[in-house]
Structure formats: C-alpha cells, structure tokens
Design a protein around this motif. Sequence first.
Motif, PDB file in Angstrom:
ATOM      1  N   ARG A   1      20.465 -10.437  -4.599  1.00 17.55           N
ATOM      2  CA  ARG A   1      19.047 -10.417  -4.265  1.00 17.55           C
ATOM      3  C   ARG A   1      18.791 -11.273  -3.015  1.00 17.55           C
ATOM      4  N   LEU A   2      18.021 -10.743  -2.093  1.00 17.23           N
ATOM      5  CA  LEU A   2      17.655 -11.454  -0.874  1.00 17.23           C
ATOM      6  C   LEU A   2      16.168 -11.795  -0.932  1.00 17.23           C
TER       7      LEU A   2
ATOM      8  N   LEU B   1      24.014  -4.847  15.534  1.00 19.69           N
ATOM      9  CA  LEU B   1      22.914  -5.733  15.891  1.00 19.69           C
ATOM     10  C   LEU B   1      21.639  -5.200  15.263  1.00 19.69           C
ATOM     11  N   ASP B   2      20.940  -6.070  14.540  1.00 15.07           N
ATOM     12  CA  ASP B   2      19.646  -5.750  13.951  1.00 15.07           C
ATOM     13  C   ASP B   2      18.597  -6.421  14.824  1.00 15.07           C
ATOM     14  N   ALA B   3      17.906  -5.616  15.638  1.00 15.82           N
ATOM     15  CA  ALA B   3      17.075  -6.168  16.715  1.00 15.82           C
ATOM     16  C   ALA B   3      15.724  -6.707  16.248  1.00 15.82           C
TER      17      ALA B   3
ATOM     18  N   GLY C   1      16.400  -9.210   7.021  1.00 13.19           N
ATOM     19  CA  GLY C   1      17.839  -9.096   7.228  1.00 13.19           C
ATOM     20  C   GLY C   1      18.508  -8.046   6.366  1.00 13.19           C
ATOM     21  N   ALA C   2      17.719  -7.244   5.628  1.00 16.95           N
ATOM     22  CA  ALA C   2      18.293  -6.306   4.668  1.00 16.95           C
ATOM     23  C   ALA C   2      19.250  -5.302   5.309  1.00 16.95           C
TER      24      ALA C   2
ATOM     25  N   LEU D   1      21.659 -10.825  13.696  1.00 14.54           N
ATOM     26  CA  LEU D   1      20.296 -10.634  13.223  1.00 14.54           C
ATOM     27  C   LEU D   1      19.351 -11.301  14.218  1.00 14.54           C
ATOM     28  N   VAL D   2      18.585 -10.522  14.926  1.00  9.74           N
ATOM     29  CA  VAL D   2      17.661 -11.053  15.932  1.00  9.74           C
ATOM     30  C   VAL D   2      16.249 -11.036  15.351  1.00  9.74           C
ATOM     31  N   GLU D   3      15.601 -12.183  15.373  1.00  8.89           N
ATOM     32  CA  GLU D   3      14.251 -12.305  14.811  1.00  8.89           C
ATOM     33  C   GLU D   3      13.482 -13.349  15.615  1.00  8.89           C
TER      34      GLU D   3
END
Length: 202
Positions: free
Chosen positions: A28-29, A62-64, A69-70, A85-87
């Motif tokens: 779980r996140l 890459l998750d822009a 973050g899922a 993970l870019v946030e």
Amino acid sequence: MRKNVPPHSAASAPQEVRIIGGQWKRTRLPVAQSPGLRPTPSRVRETLFNWLGQRLDGWRCLDAFAGSGALGLEAASRGAAEVVLVEHDAALCRSLGITLAKLKATGVRVERGDGVAALAQRQGQGLDLVFLDPPFAEGGNEALFDEALRAARRAIGENGLIYLEAPRALSGDELAQRGLQLHRHGRAGQVAFHLLRVLAAE
C-alpha cells in the motif's frame, strides 16, 4: 497524477493506492492530501501493464508528473532498472522519499522540479518509458500537453513508449504532428489513456 477537479471531489480521493504486480505486489502506498491529486486507478494500471507485458526488466523510466508515484513504483516493482519520479510539490516529494526508504527502492529516485524541464534535460538519452499524467485544467491545458509530449518524444529511444493520460482522446493527426503514433488506448470515466510509440518512417 494530478487533475484539477471540483473542491468537493478532493474529499473523496483515495488515501492509499496499492501496487498490483511485481516484487512489491499488494504494497500500500500512502496518498498525501493535495488538491486535485488523482492517482491512476488500479484497473487502468493493470490494463497498462498488460499492454507492456508485465515485466520491465532493465527498463529506464521517468514519471514526469509523479504525484503519488503509483505509475513509476509499479514499473520499478516489475523490474525496471532505473525510475525517476519528478514532482514539483515539496510535500509530495517528501512523501515519496519516505515511501522509497520503506521499500528500499534503490533503483528509484525522486527529483523535485518541472516534468517538462526534466524531460528536456534527457533529450537523446533513449529512455524506454515515460509516464505523462499532467494536470487537467479548464479547457484541457493543451499547451502543457503539447510541451510534455514533444519533450517526451525527444527523450525516448526508437523503441521507447509514452503513456499519456488526458481529458480527451488524441487523434492520429495530432500525434503525428509530434512524431508519435497510437499503440493502444482506453478510457476510464472522463480520462482517456494512451500508449504511444515513435512514428514509423514511411
């Protein structure tokens, strides 16, 4: 990962999401309280990773617009060698950092900043997979989607893929103008999701 939605909807946002496959299956996140944050639903992620073939061993991703973050963590759980993970939101970055520490996710790192700029910095690096879930705004936020798609196209390799969530389905002509073509697509509620490839040379 972030949608601009009416204020009353934020209260019904999920407090956690669950990784659905790989080494962290069922983990779980936590989903931090952040206006408009909408993690990609489990059924959509399941469809996406069915399209991708379940295992992403050795992939560079890459998750822009990482949010919870899922998407990026699902890729890492399924064997991706490197996930960024870019946030831009500081609180979400801190939450992601805590999650990575708990998972001992050594192949994943959080980068605070602008997703489009992060992709631009990786022009020509031949990434295997880019996740794009930009914020939806009134009118669709067309300029941001255009910038994100063009930057992602330059960051992926010849056989690279782009996953895009958008408020509407993009046409073949719209994608071709950005050097892309549709590989798979679906819809969940008001969100259209696409898996895109580099446009094949004629």
